[in-house]
Design an enzyme around this catalytic site. Structure first.
Site, PDB file in Angstrom:
ATOM      1  N   PRO A 163      18.915  -3.993  -7.683  1.00  0.00           N
ATOM      2  CA  PRO A 163      17.956  -4.874  -8.341  1.00  0.00           C
ATOM      3  C   PRO A 163      16.825  -5.323  -7.415  1.00  0.00           C
ATOM      4  CG  PRO A 163      19.923  -6.105  -7.745  1.00  0.00           C
ATOM      5  CD  PRO A 163      20.194  -4.665  -7.402  1.00  0.00           C
ATOM      6  N   GLY A 164      15.622  -5.292  -7.940  1.00  0.00           N
ATOM      7  CA  GLY A 164      14.471  -5.826  -7.212  1.00  0.00           C
ATOM      8  C   GLY A 164      13.897  -6.989  -8.001  1.00  0.00           C
ATOM      9  N   ARG A 165      13.240  -6.635  -9.111  1.00  0.00           N
ATOM     10  CA  ARG A 165      12.556  -7.626  -9.935  1.00  0.00           C
ATOM     11  C   ARG A 165      13.458  -8.806 -10.320  1.00  0.00           C
ATOM     12  NH1 ARG A 165       8.277  -6.088 -12.946  1.00  0.00           N
ATOM     13  NH2 ARG A 165       9.088  -3.958 -12.857  1.00  0.00           N
ATOM     14  N   GLY A 221      16.420  -2.069 -12.175  1.00  0.00           N
ATOM     15  CA  GLY A 221      15.638  -1.962 -13.390  1.00  0.00           C
ATOM     16  C   GLY A 221      15.780  -3.047 -14.421  1.00  0.00           C
ATOM     17  N   CYS A 269     -15.224  -7.566  -8.116  1.00  0.00           N
ATOM     18  CA  CYS A 269     -16.319  -6.906  -8.819  1.00  0.00           C
ATOM     19  C   CYS A 269     -15.877  -5.731  -9.660  1.00  0.00           C
ATOM     20  CB  CYS A 269     -17.356  -6.463  -7.812  1.00  0.00           C
ATOM     21  SG  CYS A 269     -18.023  -7.893  -6.980  1.00  0.00           S
TER      22      CYS A 269
HETATM   23  N1  LLP Z   1      15.859   1.599  -7.244  1.00  0.00           N
HETATM   24  C1  LLP Z   1      14.901   2.558  -7.331  1.00  0.00           C
HETATM   25  C2  LLP Z   1      15.245   3.933  -6.996  1.00  0.00           C
HETATM   26  C3  LLP Z   1      13.619   2.211  -7.773  1.00  0.00           C
HETATM   27  O1  LLP Z   1      12.690   3.149  -7.878  1.00  0.00           O
HETATM   28  C4  LLP Z   1      13.311   0.860  -8.102  1.00  0.00           C
HETATM   29  C5  LLP Z   1      11.985   0.453  -8.527  1.00  0.00           C
HETATM   30  C6  LLP Z   1      14.340  -0.096  -7.964  1.00  0.00           C
HETATM   31  C7  LLP Z   1      15.597   0.312  -7.548  1.00  0.00           C
HETATM   32  C8  LLP Z   1      14.132  -1.545  -8.303  1.00  0.00           C
HETATM   33  O2  LLP Z   1      13.864  -1.699  -9.671  1.00  0.00           O
HETATM   34  P1  LLP Z   1      13.735  -3.167 -10.311  1.00  0.00           P
HETATM   35  O3  LLP Z   1      15.104  -3.773 -10.334  1.00  0.00           O
HETATM   36  O4  LLP Z   1      12.804  -3.951  -9.478  1.00  0.00           O
HETATM   37  O5  LLP Z   1      13.189  -2.917 -11.669  1.00  0.00           O
HETATM   38  N2  LLP Z   1       5.439  -1.961  -9.503  1.00  0.00           N
HETATM   39  C9  LLP Z   1       6.111  -1.965 -10.781  1.00  0.00           C
HETATM   40  C10 LLP Z   1       7.571  -1.711 -10.639  1.00  0.00           C
HETATM   41  C11 LLP Z   1       7.884  -0.402  -9.933  1.00  0.00           C
HETATM   42  C12 LLP Z   1       9.363  -0.183  -9.788  1.00  0.00           C
HETATM   43  C13 LLP Z   1       9.625   0.977  -8.889  1.00  0.00           C
HETATM   44  N3  LLP Z   1      11.003   1.279  -8.654  1.00  0.00           N
HETATM   45  C14 LLP Z   1       5.833  -3.307 -11.456  1.00  0.00           C
HETATM   46  O6  LLP Z   1       5.107  -4.122 -10.889  1.00  0.00           O
HETATM   47  O7  LLP Z   1       6.289  -3.567 -12.566  1.00  0.00           O
END
Ligand code: LLP
Length: 418
Positions: free
Chosen positions: A278-280, A240, A346
């Site tokens: 972490p993802g983002r 997050g 469109c």
């Molecule tokens: N762990 C869980 C349980 C999650 O649901 C998520 C993301 C992550 C980790 C990774 O979170 P991050 O570090 O990436 O914030 N599509 C949206 C974001 C959706 C996130 C969903 N869950 C966007 O484009 O902003």
């Protein structure tokens, strides 16, 4: 330079290469362009932040599931957080150590749980029926499953409602009031071993003190659960952490070290293994969507730059009203004006940016949407038969294709023989 920056010549660079030279070389447009070393640097920042702690970095594959990127992170030592059986298959194909992977989700299917059980992946328990399915999968494949309870801490991450997950009203996780049901069920189920707790608050978080708030709550749960004879070892604080989409030099966002330091003493004190997801923050900043300007037009009081990329390639602005920084790839002498940057799809939701001040470009000019490494290609569609773009990265000072662009033939193949 590392990643994307404007060189002294006024051109945009990715690592050591001019983006305009890359555009000339690859000819496709739009395309996703990554700096591999920027991904490495992002991973290393987490690694450094976690020094001195037992930890698992579980890269959230949902943010970007490009096989080359996932393999690269595996090679750096990352674990993986997965939300579907297919993501788990991808992680296995990429060579992840299953004991450093976690399957998450509120609607995990029996086949996904059986795959997780047989691979030896950790599994987060999300609900009563999810627990029953996990236990059934473990019995079916004859392997004990290690689980974490996803507990909803009811902490407000103060982000867009669509990416907020840890509130009492969210569809994720179990309620405090239901905890005893899970503890009793786990005690009665020899094929399921409870090893930890998990919470995930939301995404794009810019205030790290809320991770501490959640960790304090989680530790109370750990103590309560251990008092019932369990011995939990994992505290999973989810993912997050936000990134600076604004590109405003005065914006100062917390780093991975700031994040980990908020929970370090808690984790150390209880002798836990810290899991983060972490993802983002791992991949977003490593990439830009590179578009070509089709033309410029004025309607009423509005001026538009029309590019070949669209909401099909990159939907975050349309879906969340998300801001992603936009720049031209080369110096431009055209008059400055305020534009909406739109694609050819469109519908009026098809925009990449609104009210951006830019020099008026000529058709054919390059225009990038920054910070496109997370939830951009992963959420791309083929709406309007705008096929999903190719992906390239700069690595070892060279350009390489890391995913081919989809073609109409790929679409038509699905109808062969019908
Ligand atoms: N762990 C869980 C349980 C999650 O649901 C998520 C993301 C992550 C980790 C990774 O979170 P991050 O570090 O990436 O914030 N599509 C949206 C974001 C959706 C996130 C969903 N869950 C966007 O484009 O902003």
């Amino acid at each position: 330079g590392l990643g994307f920056y404007t060189g002294e010549d006024g051109f945009l660079y990715c690592d050591n290469m001019r983006v305009d030279d890359i555009r000339a070389q690859v000819k496709d447009s739009p395309f996703y362009l990554y700096s591999r070393d920027r991904i490495t640097a992002n991973y290393r920042a987490y690694q450094k932040a976690l020094e001195g702690l037992d930890s698992i970095i579980g890269y959230a594959v949902k943010a970007n599931n490009n096989l080359k990127i996932v393999q690269h992170l595996q090679g750096l030592g990352s674990g993986a957080v997965l939300v579907s059986g297919n993501e788990l298959k991808l992680a296995i194909a990429a060579g992840f150590d299953p004991s450093r992977t976690i399957l998450n989700g509120n609607g995990k299917l029996p086949w996904e749980l059986e795959l997780a059980a047989s691979a030896g992946c950790l599994v987060n328990v999300d609900s009563e029926f999810d627990f029953d399915n996990i236990a059934a999968a473990a019995r079916k494949v004859g392997k004990k499953v290690k689980v974490l309870l996803r507990i909803n801490p009811d902490v407000d991450p103060q982000v867009h409602a669509y990416v907020s997950t840890g509130l009492a009203s969210s569809k994720f996780g179990i309620r405090n009031s239901h905890l005893q049901w899970f503890l009793d069920a786990i005690k009665a189920e020899p094929m399921v071993e409870l090893v930890g707790v998990h919470s995930h608050l939301g995404s794009t978080i810019t205030k790290v003190n809320i991770f501490r708030d959640a960790a304090v709550i989680m530790c109370d749960f750990i103590k309560k659960i251990n008092d019932e004879g369990f011995k939990l070892t994992y505290l999973n604080i989810g993912g997050g952490l936000g990134i600076d989409y604004t590109h405003n030099p005065s914006t100062k966002l917390p780093s991975p070290t700031d994040l980990i330091d908020t929970v370090r003493d808690i984790v150390k004190g209880l002798g836990l293994t810290l899991v983060i997801e972490p993802g983002r923050s791992m991949v977003a900043t490593s990439c830009a969507l590179v578009n070509t300007v089709t033309g410029v037009k004025t309607n009423g009081s509005k001026q538009f730059i029309v590019v070949d990329g669209s909401m099909a390639a990159l939907i975050r602005p349309s879906l969340y009203d998300a801001y992603q920084h936009i720049e031209l790839t080369a110096p431009c002498g055209g008059p400055k004006a305020v534009f909406d940057i739109v694609g050819p799809v469109c519908e009026s939701a098809d925009f990449l940016g609104k009210e951006r001040e830019l020099a008026t470009p000529e058709p054919g000019a390059g225009l990038v949407v920054h910070d496109a490494g997370a939830y951009c290609m992963a959420m791309a569609s083929t709406y309007n038969l705008k096929m999903r773009p190719a992906e390239y990265w700069v690595a070892d000072n060279k350009l390489a294709t890391i995913r081919r662009g989809e073609t109409l033939d790929d679409h038509l193949r699905l109808f062969e023989g019908l």
